[in-house]
Enzyme design. Structure first.
Site, short mmCIF file in Angstrom:
data_model
loop_
_atom_site.label_atom_id
_atom_site.label_comp_id
_atom_site.label_asym_id
_atom_site.label_seq_id
_atom_site.Cartn_x
_atom_site.Cartn_y
_atom_site.Cartn_z
N ARG A 184 0.95 -1.25 -0.51
CA ARG A 184 0.28 -0.30 0.00
C ARG A 184 0.42 1.72 -0.09
NH1 ARG A 184 -4.32 -1.39 4.49
NH2 ARG A 184 -2.91 -3.62 3.18
N THR A 185 2.07 1.08 0.61
CA THR A 185 2.18 2.43 0.34
C THR A 185 3.34 2.93 -0.90
OG1 THR A 185 3.26 1.92 3.07
CG2 THR A 185 4.95 3.72 1.73
N HIS A 234 7.70 6.31 10.46
CA HIS A 234 6.92 6.28 8.87
C HIS A 234 5.84 7.22 9.01
CE1 HIS A 234 4.49 4.45 5.83
NE2 HIS A 234 4.55 4.07 6.00
N LYS A 283 23.47 -6.73 3.16
CA LYS A 283 22.95 -5.37 3.57
C LYS A 283 24.48 -4.22 3.32
CE LYS A 283 25.01 -7.50 7.60
NZ LYS A 283 24.80 -8.25 9.10
N ARG A 293 11.97 3.61 1.28
CA ARG A 293 11.70 2.30 2.47
C ARG A 293 12.89 1.35 3.09
NH1 ARG A 293 6.61 -1.30 4.19
NH2 ARG A 293 6.34 1.35 4.29
#
Lengths: 314, 424
Positions: A66-67, A144, A94, A116
């Protein structure tokens, strides 16, 4: 469409990294800007040329539906070119992924990176590394900001104001960036925040951040105007942060029984995705006092406002 | 070897509680004489306005060799040591491969001698591969020249292994140094508290350190092996050791510059140069560490010099490696933390950096007595300077004190009667 007029506080930030760093006025600037953009969504041609010729990159290093969709649509409604970039970090690459990707994206000449990432502080880190604007779409357990903004926007829409509201945020607070962003925004705008959860997921430190910390959901159920239910993360059982999903639901779930004891006009929220029947009973989530889909709708206007404002400096 | 006469300085020798304006004559690698009218020498050093002290000793450094020579080598680390006024250092064994056998001990010793700057002493691993399971060959490593044992980087988590290590090392009466951190509480990126909560970073609770200290003190109560707590960082840790000492238990401990000067507040902004293990704690912990230095609970100062490349540190905070470098600015930072505010006098500071660490690892050093090794540091207490990481001789630049204005600095470092470094 009307933009914020000149006598109002002005936006001066290139990035949106956290709500902690924003003043109440700055938050209001975003909310008012979102109001102006909300009207666009009601038109038959849902587009304005505000960001025409600009490039927005959605750099998502963590799963999100959704974001990511909301940001993409928001950018498109502003007529920006949108590039979607998703890559899941693994334990072997990473770090390297983020910095290398950031520099590569920057080299392509973009205006905004929406990021994100699973590590707290990655948006700050990116903002230090690149020259374009950075919008934090969720960094680990830190913040957020656009979720916090769309939550307060939705509450303001419902109640007319934020000041004086009593808002309960319930569940896995410790690991929740949504809870932190909500806490900052609500505090700054004058609401009272009550955080509810077991001590293993809600430390006393949150009191120093200006929240009431409560471990007995029932003790506050009748006094709050808003209940924001967070998603239960099942993997926390394995790390012994609570004993079972069943017990969690009994202690901290928004059950029908608890709902009956709420204020008559209580407003129910959830950042999604929901575990129906676990943290929230389905008929409450889908009922008339639920603002869950309004949150999603408003997310679009809020993100349009954020993208517009961070690029408005030139 | 040319003889050296150090004139006009104030000799400060805590091993003899000696503070006087006298000269020091070095000949054939030894302290030949301390006094007035010592005659001629091949080189005369004017130490006017300076302290002349025993060579500084750091019992906790990481020189990354073998394995990570791009971060530091025994050569570059030794150069950094003498540039900071240190004449002797103890290298931690968390290299790749680790220093867990006599061959590795031999390598570090020989390489230190070949470089011939500072005295380089290896600390061997307590357990094989630092895995905390089986004892490493401490006896053979000790015979070869290991001055201490530690699994530094991690603590020995298994109580039964630690108990046996204490019993076994007691046979040689060699010091076991522990990186105190209960492994089951160790999965964090910074101190667990208000700041970690705000930043959304996983925290390491203060109890992780305290638990292992308390456990080891209990285990060692009847064994009485020399036991040393590395880089102490919390108030309750200091209190545990204070009360253990009161009870006559055999324990010493060290503290690092950053735990005397910085708090977890510094982590706001996610700058990985403030990430180390143990993490920066609270202001109350800093005060307790200073208090521990003042009342003698803390025995010595140690840098935990931990070099990392910029690109290794340039990561998201939770993925970045722990540690900062310290050798080249430690003295000035200790002065800032302890002497400038009036917490301790110079004599005590120098004791914490010479006689005390020498005693812990049983080096016949840390003194200016006649006949002792001619390891001498000349310190200008008035010299103001700005810490500049780019000017460091260390290979790494991970220093959170970059840009700090400090006062007091080593201006000459003499090891074994030879000038190894002097401030240009």
């Amino acid at each position: 469409m009307t933009l914020a007029s000149d006598d109002k506080p002005r936006w001066t930030r290139k990035h949106l990294l956290s709500l902690e760093e924003l003043s109440a006025d700055e938050i209001r600037v975003i909310l008012d800007q979102a109001d102006a953009f909300k009207e666009v969504s009601t038109r038959s041609i849902k587009k304005v040329p505000a960001l025409r010729g600009r490039v927005v990159v959605n750099a998502f290093f963590e799963d999100s539906t959704r974001t990511r969709t909301s940001f993409a649509l928001a950018a498109q409604r502003l007529s920006a070119d949108v590039i979607d970039f998703s890559e899941k970090t693994s334990s072997t690459n990473k770090g390297e992924t983020l910095i290398d990707t950031a520099r590569n994206i920057e080299a392509m000449g973009v205006d905004v990176i929406v990021v994100r990432h699973g590590a707290a502080g990655s948006a700050h880190y990116l903002a230090r590394t690149v020259k374009c604007s950075v919008v934090n779409a969720g960094d680990g357990a830190h913040e957020h900001p656009t979720q916090g903004l769309l939550d307060v926007y939705t509450m303001r829409e419902r109640f007319g104001k934020i000041e004086g509201l009593k808002v309960a945020i319930v569940g896995d607070i410790a690991n929740s960036r949504v809870a932190r962003s909500n806490l900052w925004a609500l505090n700054k705008l004058g609401a009272e925040v009550i955080l509810v959860g077991p001590p293993t997921l809600l430390s006393r430190s949150f009191e120093q951040l200006g929240a009431r910390v409560v471990h007995d959901f029932d003790s506050i159920i009748g006094e709050v105007d808003v209940i924001n239910m967070l998603r239960v993360q099942f993997e926390r059982v394995k790390s012994s942060q609570f004993p079972s999903v069943r017990e969690f639901t009994r202690l901290f779930g928004l059950t029908w029984d608890r709902f009956q004891r709420c204020k008559k006009d209580v407003f129910i929220m959830h950042p999604g995705p929901m575990n129906r029947g676990i943290e929230i009973q389905s008929d409450i989530a889908d009922g008339p006092q639920s603002g869950i889909l309004q949150q999603v709708t408003n997310g679009l206007s809020v993100r349009m406002a954020v993208l517009y404002l961070v690029t408005s400096l030139g | 070897m040319p003889s050296i006469l150090i004139q006009n300085g104030t000799v400060l020798d805590p091993s003899q509680v000696f503070e006087r304006r006298v000269d020091v004559l070095l000949r054939d690698g030894k302290i030949a004489a301390v006094g007035k009218n010592l005659g001629k020498a091949d080189r005369v050093v004017d130490a006017a306005g300076c302290y002349v002290t025993p060579g500084l000793i750091d019992v906790h450094v990481h020189f990354r060799e073998p394995g990570d020579e791009e971060e530091e080598t025994i050569a570059s680390g030794s150069a950094a040591a003498v540039a900071g006024g240190f004449t002797s250092i103890v290298c931690m064994p968390n290299t790749k491969p680790p220093l867990d056998n006599e061959g590795q001990i031999e390598f570090v010793l020989r390489e230190g001698q070949r470089i011939n700057l500072a005295n380089v002493y290896p600390c061997g691993a307590i357990t094989r591969a630092r895995e905390g399971k089986e004892l490493a060959e401490m006896g053979l490593m000790h015979q070869r020249g290991a001055v201490a044992f530690s699994d530094d980087g991690v603590g020995v988590g298994d109580a039964s292994v630690m108990r046996k290590a204490l019993q076994y090392a007691k046979m040689f009466d060699v010091v076991l140094m522990q990186h105190c951190e209960e492994p089951t509480l160790a999965n964090g990126a910074m101190h667990s508290g208000l700041v970690s909560t705000t930043l959304g970073l996983p925290g390491v609770p203060a109890e992780a350190e305290q638990l292992m200290i308390a456990r080891d003190l209990l285990l060692n109560r009847t064994i009485a092996c020399p036991y040393h707590v590395q880089h102490i960082s919390t108030a309750w840790s200091v209190e545990l050791i204070r009360s253990a000492k009161k009870d006559g238990l055999r324990v010493t401990c060290e503290v690092s510059p950053h735990h005397l000067l910085l708090t977890d507040e510094a982590c706001r902004g996610y700058d990985t140069n403030f990430k180390m293990n143990p993490p920066l704690r609270t202001a109350a912990d800093v005060r307790a560490c200073v208090e521990g230095v003042i009342d003698g609970t803390i025995d010595c100062l140690a840098t935990d010099h931990a070099p990392h490349l910029a690109e290794e540190k340039e990561l998201e905070f939770q993925y970045a490696p722990n540690g900062i470098i310290g050798l080249e600015c430690a003295l000035s930072l200790y002065i800032k933390a302890l002497v400038e505010p009036g917490h301790i006098p110079w004599m005590k500071l120098i004791e914490l950096m010479t006689a005390k660490p020498a005693e812990i690892v049983k080096l016949n050093k840390g003194t200016l007595k006649e006949g002792a090794d001619a390891d001498v540091t000349i310190i200008d207490p008035q010299r103001s300077w700005k810490i500049d990481k780019e000017a460091f001789v260390s290979k790494s630049r991970n220093c959170p004190f970059d840009g700090w204005e400090v006062k007091g600095r080593a201006v000459m470092t003499i090891v074994g009667g030879e000038v190894k470094w002097e401030l240009a």
